[in-house]
Design an enzyme around this catalytic site. Structure first.
Site, PDB file in Angstrom:
ATOM      1  N   CYS A 113      45.904 -79.305 -30.450  1.00  0.00           N
ATOM      2  CA  CYS A 113      46.184 -78.694 -29.067  1.00  0.00           C
ATOM      3  C   CYS A 113      46.805 -77.511 -28.926  1.00  0.00           C
ATOM      4  O   CYS A 113      46.749 -76.981 -27.844  1.00  0.00           O
ATOM      5  CB  CYS A 113      46.978 -80.026 -28.168  1.00  0.00           C
ATOM      6  SG  CYS A 113      45.910 -81.390 -28.231  1.00  0.00           S
ATOM      7  N   HIS A 249      51.418 -76.749 -22.643  1.00  0.00           N
ATOM      8  CA  HIS A 249      50.094 -77.721 -22.816  1.00  0.00           C
ATOM      9  C   HIS A 249      50.143 -78.842 -21.951  1.00  0.00           C
ATOM     10  O   HIS A 249      51.289 -79.567 -21.936  1.00  0.00           O
ATOM     11  CB  HIS A 249      50.207 -78.093 -24.474  1.00  0.00           C
ATOM     12  CG  HIS A 249      49.062 -78.994 -24.497  1.00  0.00           C
ATOM     13  ND1 HIS A 249      47.884 -79.139 -24.240  1.00  0.00           N
ATOM     14  CD2 HIS A 249      49.363 -80.343 -25.212  1.00  0.00           C
ATOM     15  CE1 HIS A 249      47.101 -80.446 -24.607  1.00  0.00           C
ATOM     16  NE2 HIS A 249      47.947 -80.851 -25.263  1.00  0.00           N
ATOM     17  N   ASN A 279      43.728 -84.246 -20.401  1.00  0.00           N
ATOM     18  CA  ASN A 279      44.260 -83.402 -21.322  1.00  0.00           C
ATOM     19  C   ASN A 279      43.097 -82.817 -22.080  1.00  0.00           C
ATOM     20  O   ASN A 279      42.063 -83.648 -22.529  1.00  0.00           O
ATOM     21  CB  ASN A 279      44.941 -84.178 -22.517  1.00  0.00           C
ATOM     22  CG  ASN A 279      45.414 -83.377 -23.795  1.00  0.00           C
ATOM     23  OD1 ASN A 279      45.071 -82.374 -24.194  1.00  0.00           O
ATOM     24  ND2 ASN A 279      46.135 -84.264 -24.549  1.00  0.00           N
TER      25      ASN A 279
HETATM   26  N1  ACO Z   1      45.537 -99.217 -18.615  1.00  0.00           N
HETATM   27  C1  ACO Z   1      46.285-100.103 -18.695  1.00  0.00           C
HETATM   28  N2  ACO Z   1      47.091-100.653 -19.572  1.00  0.00           N
HETATM   29  C2  ACO Z   1      47.333 -99.980 -20.792  1.00  0.00           C
HETATM   30  C3  ACO Z   1      46.498 -98.895 -20.897  1.00  0.00           C
HETATM   31  C4  ACO Z   1      45.592 -98.160 -19.862  1.00  0.00           C
HETATM   32  N3  ACO Z   1      44.637 -97.236 -19.820  1.00  0.00           N
HETATM   33  N4  ACO Z   1      46.853 -98.420 -22.009  1.00  0.00           N
HETATM   34  C5  ACO Z   1      47.638 -98.887 -22.611  1.00  0.00           C
HETATM   35  N5  ACO Z   1      47.913 -99.937 -21.923  1.00  0.00           N
HETATM   36  C6  ACO Z   1      49.053-101.092 -21.820  1.00  0.00           C
HETATM   37  C7  ACO Z   1      49.150-101.320 -23.426  1.00  0.00           C
HETATM   38  O1  ACO Z   1      48.166-102.516 -23.940  1.00  0.00           O
HETATM   39  C8  ACO Z   1      50.421-101.994 -23.325  1.00  0.00           C
HETATM   40  O2  ACO Z   1      50.348-103.396 -22.968  1.00  0.00           O
HETATM   41  P1  ACO Z   1      51.092-104.491 -23.603  1.00  0.00           P
HETATM   42  O3  ACO Z   1      52.534-104.137 -23.165  1.00  0.00           O
HETATM   43  O4  ACO Z   1      50.775-105.835 -23.033  1.00  0.00           O
HETATM   44  O5  ACO Z   1      51.158-104.535 -25.078  1.00  0.00           O
HETATM   45  C9  ACO Z   1      51.365-101.590 -22.157  1.00  0.00           C
HETATM   46  O6  ACO Z   1      50.267-100.612 -21.434  1.00  0.00           O
HETATM   47  C10 ACO Z   1      52.126-100.397 -22.635  1.00  0.00           C
HETATM   48  O7  ACO Z   1      51.781 -99.423 -23.541  1.00  0.00           O
HETATM   49  P2  ACO Z   1      52.263 -98.306 -24.131  1.00  0.00           P
HETATM   50  O8  ACO Z   1      51.441 -97.595 -25.203  1.00  0.00           O
HETATM   51  O9  ACO Z   1      53.714 -98.688 -24.743  1.00  0.00           O
HETATM   52  O10 ACO Z   1      52.503 -97.266 -22.957  1.00  0.00           O
HETATM   53  P3  ACO Z   1      53.266 -95.980 -22.873  1.00  0.00           P
HETATM   54  O11 ACO Z   1      54.321 -96.441 -21.405  1.00  0.00           O
HETATM   55  O12 ACO Z   1      54.022 -95.811 -23.977  1.00  0.00           O
HETATM   56  O13 ACO Z   1      52.243 -95.073 -22.345  1.00  0.00           O
HETATM   57  C11 ACO Z   1      51.147 -93.409 -23.369  1.00  0.00           C
HETATM   58  C12 ACO Z   1      51.221 -94.640 -23.332  1.00  0.00           C
HETATM   59  C13 ACO Z   1      50.759 -92.727 -21.941  1.00  0.00           C
HETATM   60  C14 ACO Z   1      49.895 -92.631 -24.212  1.00  0.00           C
HETATM   61  C15 ACO Z   1      52.403 -92.684 -23.619  1.00  0.00           C
HETATM   62  O14 ACO Z   1      52.677 -92.976 -25.110  1.00  0.00           O
HETATM   63  C16 ACO Z   1      52.002 -91.177 -23.973  1.00  0.00           C
HETATM   64  O15 ACO Z   1      51.947 -90.303 -23.052  1.00  0.00           O
HETATM   65  N6  ACO Z   1      52.439 -90.678 -25.261  1.00  0.00           N
HETATM   66  C17 ACO Z   1      51.944 -89.287 -25.699  1.00  0.00           C
HETATM   67  C18 ACO Z   1      50.658 -89.261 -26.090  1.00  0.00           C
HETATM   68  C19 ACO Z   1      50.062 -87.811 -25.420  1.00  0.00           C
HETATM   69  O16 ACO Z   1      50.471 -87.147 -24.342  1.00  0.00           O
HETATM   70  N7  ACO Z   1      48.945 -87.403 -26.063  1.00  0.00           N
HETATM   71  C20 ACO Z   1      48.167 -86.411 -25.892  1.00  0.00           C
HETATM   72  C21 ACO Z   1      47.232 -86.310 -27.079  1.00  0.00           C
HETATM   73  S1  ACO Z   1      47.844 -85.275 -28.436  1.00  0.00           S
HETATM   74  C22 ACO Z   1      48.153 -83.914 -27.843  1.00  0.00           C
HETATM   75  O17 ACO Z   1      47.835 -83.473 -26.794  1.00  0.00           O
HETATM   76  C23 ACO Z   1      48.815 -83.069 -28.786  1.00  0.00           C
END
Ligand code: ACO
Length: 330
Positions: A113, A249, A279
């Site tokens: 990215c 980004h 993204n």
């Molecule tokens: N819809 C509903 N529930 C979901 C979803 C969804 N799309 N995705 C995950 N869940 C659930 C999980 O299964 C979990 O359930 P559980 O508690 O029963 O196990 C719960 O939601 C919490 O999941 P987490 O993964 O802990 O959620 P979190 O609050 O950490 O958010 C996220 C996840 C949004 C991906 C976050 O970690 C994040 O933004 N990380 C940064 C990643 C990023 O921005 N990547 C971009 C790509 S890489 C790049 O651009 C460089």
């Protein structure tokens, strides 16, 4: 060394089809509320018939037309993608062919990215090394073809699109303070493995599926750390003339909010358009620059910090003194 350049053109190209969070509710177990609250994303553009090459050519062609730079004066094309349709020719080579640019240096860079910032710095460096007067920098991504559409934790986060800038040599430098960095991804926090291929010598290849795999919480921690570090470096580099606006980004609005809070910055300084695109990986910064200018948010005379992070694990930043005439009065 970077050549002294100004931004002479900016454009984006996104696929026509818009898929909302509500649309995704029929594909995986998710909800608009969960996605919007965790990420700020409301919808994304997805390809149906469009291609990464096609979007790159459109964005690059529009940016070139805006710049007034003649095709024969383009000396460098640097393209970036992690989702290119072709192993060869390069995306830059395809853009060169489509735009009818007769002779130039043309190459792709891959830095996840952060690709656009790497491409921007590479283009301005090559303009200096090769003594060229103009360059096209273009990023194009079809992320939706590399999503596991059964994995709700990743498939809701990404979209498709392309964005481009044209750099023209200028008296004064308007692209400043390049920062490129990478740290080993020892825990494989973001990967897209390529399918192995079978040859007469290797035996059958294992089928792995080329999908984005991501450890979300680890990426979040990495992202906020490098964004803060990069913004601090950019402030330190020009204490007498600091940046006033930031185009980051667009991976997750919560990452941006976190950095704003911990650094004590103003949220109004940050351009955020993730709600409409999700993204788009390396294309997110040029798409954001295009929207920021089109909407009148980015104005001639602004000093804007670009900051990115991505797989690799890469990170980078730069500052731009924006000179394009204002698109709209705010
Ligand atoms: N819809 C509903 N529930 C979901 C979803 C969804 N799309 N995705 C995950 N869940 C659930 C999980 O299964 C979990 O359930 P559980 O508690 O029963 O196990 C719960 O939601 C919490 O999941 P987490 O993964 O802990 O959620 P979190 O609050 O950490 O958010 C996220 C996840 C949004 C991906 C976050 O970690 C994040 O933004 N990380 C940064 C990643 C990023 O921005 N990547 C971009 C790509 S890489 C790049 O651009 C460089």
């Amino acid at each position: 060394m970077l050549a002294p350049v100004t931004i002479a053109g900016v454009a984006k190209c996104v696929p026509e089809r818009v898929v909302t969070n509500f649309d995704l509710e029929s594909i995986v177990e998710t909800s608009d509320e969960w996605i919007a609250k965790r990420t700020g994303i409301r919808s994304r553009h997805v390809v149906i018939g469009e291609t990464g090459v096609g979007m790159a050519c459109q964005a690059a062609g529009d940016a070139l037309a805006m710049s007034g730079v003649r095709v024969e004066d383009v000396g460098v094309i640097v393209a970036c993608t992690i989702t290119g349709e072709d192993l060869t020719p390069s995306l830059a080579g395809s853009v060169q062919k489509a735009l009818g640019i007769p002779v130039c240096a043309a190459l792709d860079v891959s830095a996840g990215c952060t690709g656009f910032i790497y491409a921007l710095v590479t283009a301005a460096s090559l303009m200096d090394t090769l003594q060229k007067d103009a360059a096209i920098v273009v990023a194009s991504e079809v992320m939706t073809k590399y999503l596991d559409w059964t994995d709700r934790s990743t498939c809701v986060l990404f979209g498709d699109g392309a964005g481009a800038l044209v750099l023209r040599r200028s008296e004064t430098a308007h692209l400043l303070c390049p920062i490129l960095s990478a740290t080993p991804d020892t825990d494989d926090v973001i990967t897209v493995r390529k399918e192995a291929r079978t040859t007469p010598f290797t035996g059958p290849a294992e089928e792995i599926g080329s999908f984005i795999r991501m450890k979300g919480a680890d990426v979040f921690t990495y992202a906020v750390g490098v964004m803060e570090q990069t913004l601090l470096q950019l402030s330190g580099a020009c204490p007498d003339h600091p940046y006033t606006k930031v185009v980051p980004h667009q991976a997750n609005e919560k990452i941006i909010d976190f950095v704003v809070r911990t650094m004590g910055l103003s949220r109004e300084q940050f351009f955020v358009n993730i709600s409409n695109y999700a993204n788009t990986s390396s294309a997110s910064i040029p798409i954001a620059l295009s929207d920021a200018w089109e909407s009148g948010w980015l104005r001639a005379g602004d000093r804007v910090a670009l900051v990115g992070f991505g797989s690799g694990l890469t990170s980078g930043g730069a500052m731009i003194d924006w000179t394009l005439p204002n698109k709209k009065e705010n």
